[in-house]
Design an enzyme around this catalytic site. Structure first.
Site, mmCIF file in Angstrom:
data_model
loop_
_atom_site.group_PDB
_atom_site.id
_atom_site.type_symbol
_atom_site.label_atom_id
_atom_site.label_comp_id
_atom_site.label_asym_id
_atom_site.label_seq_id
_atom_site.Cartn_x
_atom_site.Cartn_y
_atom_site.Cartn_z
ATOM 1 C CB THR A 1 -0.918 0.047 1.249
ATOM 2 O OG1 THR A 1 -0.096 0.042 2.428
ATOM 3 C CG2 THR A 1 -1.896 -1.106 1.279
ATOM 4 C CB THR B 1 -6.816 3.574 -3.474
ATOM 5 O OG1 THR B 1 -6.356 4.910 -3.483
ATOM 6 C CG2 THR B 1 -6.113 2.839 -4.617
ATOM 7 C CG ASP B 2 -8.502 8.701 -3.453
ATOM 8 O OD1 ASP B 2 -7.423 8.078 -3.366
ATOM 9 O OD2 ASP B 2 -8.756 9.703 -2.763
ATOM 10 C CD GLU B 3 -2.974 6.883 -3.630
ATOM 11 O OE1 GLU B 3 -1.953 6.683 -4.293
ATOM 12 O OE2 GLU B 3 -2.977 6.972 -2.390
ATOM 13 C CE1 TYR C 1 -1.824 0.844 -2.943
ATOM 14 C CE2 TYR C 1 -2.171 3.200 -3.280
ATOM 15 C CZ TYR C 1 -2.588 1.990 -2.746
ATOM 16 O OH TYR C 1 -3.765 1.907 -2.029
ATOM 17 C CE LYS D 1 -5.899 -1.407 -3.962
ATOM 18 N NZ LYS D 1 -6.232 -2.540 -3.038
HETATM 19 P P1 NAD Z 1 -1.687 -1.964 5.233
HETATM 20 O O1 NAD Z 1 -0.464 -1.804 4.403
HETATM 21 O O2 NAD Z 1 -1.728 -1.371 6.589
HETATM 22 O O3 NAD Z 1 -2.003 -3.523 5.411
HETATM 23 C C1 NAD Z 1 -1.993 -4.430 4.356
HETATM 24 C C2 NAD Z 1 -2.139 -5.832 4.943
HETATM 25 O O4 NAD Z 1 -2.150 -6.764 3.850
HETATM 26 C C3 NAD Z 1 -1.001 -6.243 5.878
HETATM 27 O O5 NAD Z 1 -1.537 -6.855 7.032
HETATM 28 C C4 NAD Z 1 -0.203 -7.246 5.047
HETATM 29 O O6 NAD Z 1 0.466 -8.207 5.845
HETATM 30 C C5 NAD Z 1 -1.284 -7.857 4.185
HETATM 31 N N1 NAD Z 1 -0.769 -8.430 2.928
HETATM 32 C C6 NAD Z 1 0.091 -7.839 2.051
HETATM 33 N N2 NAD Z 1 0.339 -8.688 1.028
HETATM 34 C C7 NAD Z 1 -0.402 -9.813 1.255
HETATM 35 C C8 NAD Z 1 -0.580 -11.034 0.553
HETATM 36 N N3 NAD Z 1 0.049 -11.276 -0.603
HETATM 37 N N4 NAD Z 1 -1.410 -11.951 1.063
HETATM 38 C C9 NAD Z 1 -2.072 -11.735 2.235
HETATM 39 N N5 NAD Z 1 -1.912 -10.597 2.964
HETATM 40 C C10 NAD Z 1 -1.095 -9.647 2.466
HETATM 41 O O7 NAD Z 1 -2.926 -1.482 4.331
HETATM 42 P P2 NAD Z 1 -4.079 -0.414 4.619
HETATM 43 O O8 NAD Z 1 -3.510 0.944 4.581
HETATM 44 O O9 NAD Z 1 -4.867 -0.849 5.789
HETATM 45 O O10 NAD Z 1 -4.950 -0.595 3.292
HETATM 46 C C11 NAD Z 1 -5.904 -1.654 3.188
HETATM 47 C C12 NAD Z 1 -6.542 -1.610 1.819
HETATM 48 O O11 NAD Z 1 -7.174 -0.356 1.616
HETATM 49 C C13 NAD Z 1 -5.562 -1.755 0.661
HETATM 50 O O12 NAD Z 1 -6.161 -2.531 -0.339
HETATM 51 C C14 NAD Z 1 -5.345 -0.344 0.166
HETATM 52 O O13 NAD Z 1 -5.009 -0.309 -1.196
HETATM 53 C C15 NAD Z 1 -6.708 0.245 0.417
HETATM 54 N N6 NAD Z 1 -6.718 1.706 0.655
HETATM 55 C C16 NAD Z 1 -5.889 2.256 1.592
HETATM 56 C C17 NAD Z 1 -5.953 3.617 1.856
HETATM 57 C C18 NAD Z 1 -5.098 4.253 2.930
HETATM 58 O O14 NAD Z 1 -5.170 5.475 3.110
HETATM 59 N N7 NAD Z 1 -4.311 3.513 3.677
HETATM 60 C C19 NAD Z 1 -6.850 4.426 1.149
HETATM 61 C C20 NAD Z 1 -7.694 3.834 0.193
HETATM 62 C C21 NAD Z 1 -7.621 2.465 -0.027
HETATM 63 P P1 TYD Z 2 0.891 8.960 2.152
HETATM 64 O O1 TYD Z 2 0.480 8.907 3.584
HETATM 65 O O2 TYD Z 2 2.089 8.196 1.717
HETATM 66 O O3 TYD Z 2 -0.410 8.538 1.310
HETATM 67 P P2 TYD Z 2 -0.672 8.632 -0.294
HETATM 68 O O4 TYD Z 2 0.560 8.982 -1.000
HETATM 69 O O5 TYD Z 2 -1.126 7.237 -0.603
HETATM 70 O O6 TYD Z 2 -1.756 9.660 -0.444
HETATM 71 O O7 TYD Z 2 1.112 10.485 1.742
HETATM 72 C C1 TYD Z 2 0.089 11.445 1.895
HETATM 73 C C2 TYD Z 2 0.620 12.755 1.356
HETATM 74 O O8 TYD Z 2 1.685 13.210 2.215
HETATM 75 C C3 TYD Z 2 1.216 12.668 -0.038
HETATM 76 O O9 TYD Z 2 0.893 13.856 -0.769
HETATM 77 C C4 TYD Z 2 2.704 12.601 0.205
HETATM 78 C C5 TYD Z 2 2.902 13.396 1.485
HETATM 79 N N1 TYD Z 2 4.006 12.940 2.359
HETATM 80 C C6 TYD Z 2 4.979 13.855 2.804
HETATM 81 O O10 TYD Z 2 4.920 15.068 2.508
HETATM 82 N N2 TYD Z 2 5.980 13.374 3.591
HETATM 83 C C7 TYD Z 2 6.090 12.065 3.948
HETATM 84 O O11 TYD Z 2 7.047 11.684 4.656
HETATM 85 C C8 TYD Z 2 5.076 11.148 3.502
HETATM 86 C C9 TYD Z 2 5.150 9.695 3.868
HETATM 87 C C10 TYD Z 2 4.054 11.637 2.707
#
Ligand code: NAD
Ligand code: TYD
Length: 334
Positions: free
Chosen positions: A84, A124-126, A148, A152
């Site tokens: 992620t 994700t919105d990305e 990434y 996705k």
């Molecule tokens: P995270 O990185 O905290 O956790 C990911 C989990 O997936 C971990 O527990 C890891 O061990 C497990 N994993 C990775 N590869 C694996 C595999 N091959 N098989 C089984 N398990 C595996 O992720 P997160 O930030 O909680 O995101 C969860 C989901 O939400 C993801 O699909 C991400 O793309 C999506 N998402 C995240 C955000 C965000 O802001 N974090 C926003 C929008 C969508």
């Molecule tokens: P991040 O939390 O990595 O999420 P995403 O890139 O998936 O949106 O980053 C959020 C925003 O913060 C992104 O514009 C990048 C910026 N950022 C920093 O400025 N410094 C940092 O150390 C990190 C990790 C992110």
């Protein structure tokens, strides 16, 4: 209901495992997680002895691991498992393509073969890319800009193709950025909070003008709950709040709350390909499934900072892993 949650030891997955077990006392939850650097069973100590919960260590890229985890079958697979972190994907894209594309493919195959009645793909919105003004809708084209979001998007496009070609029952979500307890301290919000708690400066890319939209873990769980119970098979739902902030504003909230000033910001070289602004429209979720976020960013960020203040033991040991040998992040000062 029997649910397979993949990636349930990660940030959002573990929040959702706990949310479901707390709210639905007769639901069974199987958690399939590979336990990568981002997976952490300490996120789940609250439920580890719950008789309705089982943890299974395994990889969604391996079909036998999925088979073993689902056993005779489940009602739904909710796919939170993914690589992620955008910055890691820039340094080493391969694991992203494996898990986010091939892993999604294996889950779709499992549903196609009848091991689950439907798949909810958490995405994700990305995938829509960035937008200078206005919003992306559920039917906006995918224009991802980093490995990434491209991975996705690959998984999501397979979901679309499986729906059309095989009539596979899939629902897709595209969410804005999540924040809250148990987020691995490499992402913006937990990195900045924990750095300040250690009296270290916070590395802000460029001038901090990039914009992200934020949703609390609580509201994201509520949205997925709605989609699980009322979402229509084959549909796509954006999940968002309208709370769109420049990174410098997020940094200011955190600095103020922890009693620091702008001298603690270190402006560093920008991320390659850095998306300027994310913004997704969530009218469909609001109108069709009656979803409204309950927690404002101002309330949520305060609670999140408090959680990190009170849970130093949880994040302290992860900080080393956050910058491990596979991810030797170096910041070039501006
Ligand atoms: P995270 O990185 O905290 O956790 C990911 C989990 O997936 C971990 O527990 C890891 O061990 C497990 N994993 C990775 N590869 C694996 C595999 N091959 N098989 C089984 N398990 C595996 O992720 P997160 O930030 O909680 O995101 C969860 C989901 O939400 C993801 O699909 C991400 O793309 C999506 N998402 C995240 C955000 C965000 O802001 N974090 C926003 C929008 C969508
Ligand atoms: P991040 O939390 O990595 O999420 P995403 O890139 O998936 O949106 O980053 C959020 C925003 O913060 C992104 O514009 C990048 C910026 N950022 C920093 O400025 N410094 C940092 O150390 C990190 C990790 C992110």
């Amino acid at each position: 209901m029997k649910i397979l949650i993949t990636g349930g030891a990660g940030f959002m997955g573990s929040n959702f495992v706990k949310y479901v077990l707390d709210k639905y006392k007769d639901y069974k939850v199987i958690n399939l997680d590979k336990l990568t650097y981002a997976g952490n069973l300490e996120n789940l100590t609250l439920v580890e002895n719950n008789p309705n919960y089982i943890f299974f260590k395994g990889d969604i890229v391996k079909k036998n691991d999925i088979k073993k985890a689902v056993g005779k079958g489940v009602d739904v697979i909710i796919n939170y498992a993914a690589e992620t972190h955008v910055d890691r994907s820039i340094l080493n894209p391969r694991s992203f393509i494996e898990t986010d594309v091939l892993g999604t493919y294996e889950l779709l195959e499992a549903v196609r073969k009848g091991l689950a009645k439907k798949l909810i793909q958490i995405s994700t919105d990305e995938v829509y890319g960035d937008i200078e003004a206005g919003e992306f809708y559920e039917n906006s084209p995918f224009m991802p800009n980093n490995p990434y979001s491209a991975s996705k998007a690959g998984g999501d496009l397979l979901c679309r193709a499986y729906k059309r070609t095989y009539n596979t029952p899939v629902i897709e979500t595209h969410s804005c950025n999540f924040y809250g307890p148990h987020q691995f301290p490499e992402k913006l919000i937990p990195l900045f909070i924990t750095n300040l708690l250690e009296n270290k400066k916070v590395p802000l890319y460029n001038r901090g003008q990039n914009i992200r939209e934020w949703i609390s873990t609580w509201d994201h769980c509520r949205a997925v709950d709605k989609i699980l119970h009322q979402g229509k098979i084959g549909e796509v739902y954006n999940i968002s709040t309208g709370e769109r902030l420049k990174n410098i504003q997020v940094a200011d909230y955190i600095l103020n709350e922890l009693g620091f000033g702008p001298e603690m910001i270190q402006h560093v070289q920008d991320r390659p390909g850095h998306d300027l602004r994310y913004a997704v429209n969530h009218d469909k979720l609001a109108k069709e499934l009656d979803f409204k976020p309950e927690i404002s960013f101002e309330q949520g960020i305060k609670k999140t900072i408090k959680w990190y203040k009170n849970n130093k033991r949880w994040w302290k040991k992860l900080k080393d892993k956050a910058f491990d040998k596979y991810y030797q992040k170096q910041y070039k000062k501006l």
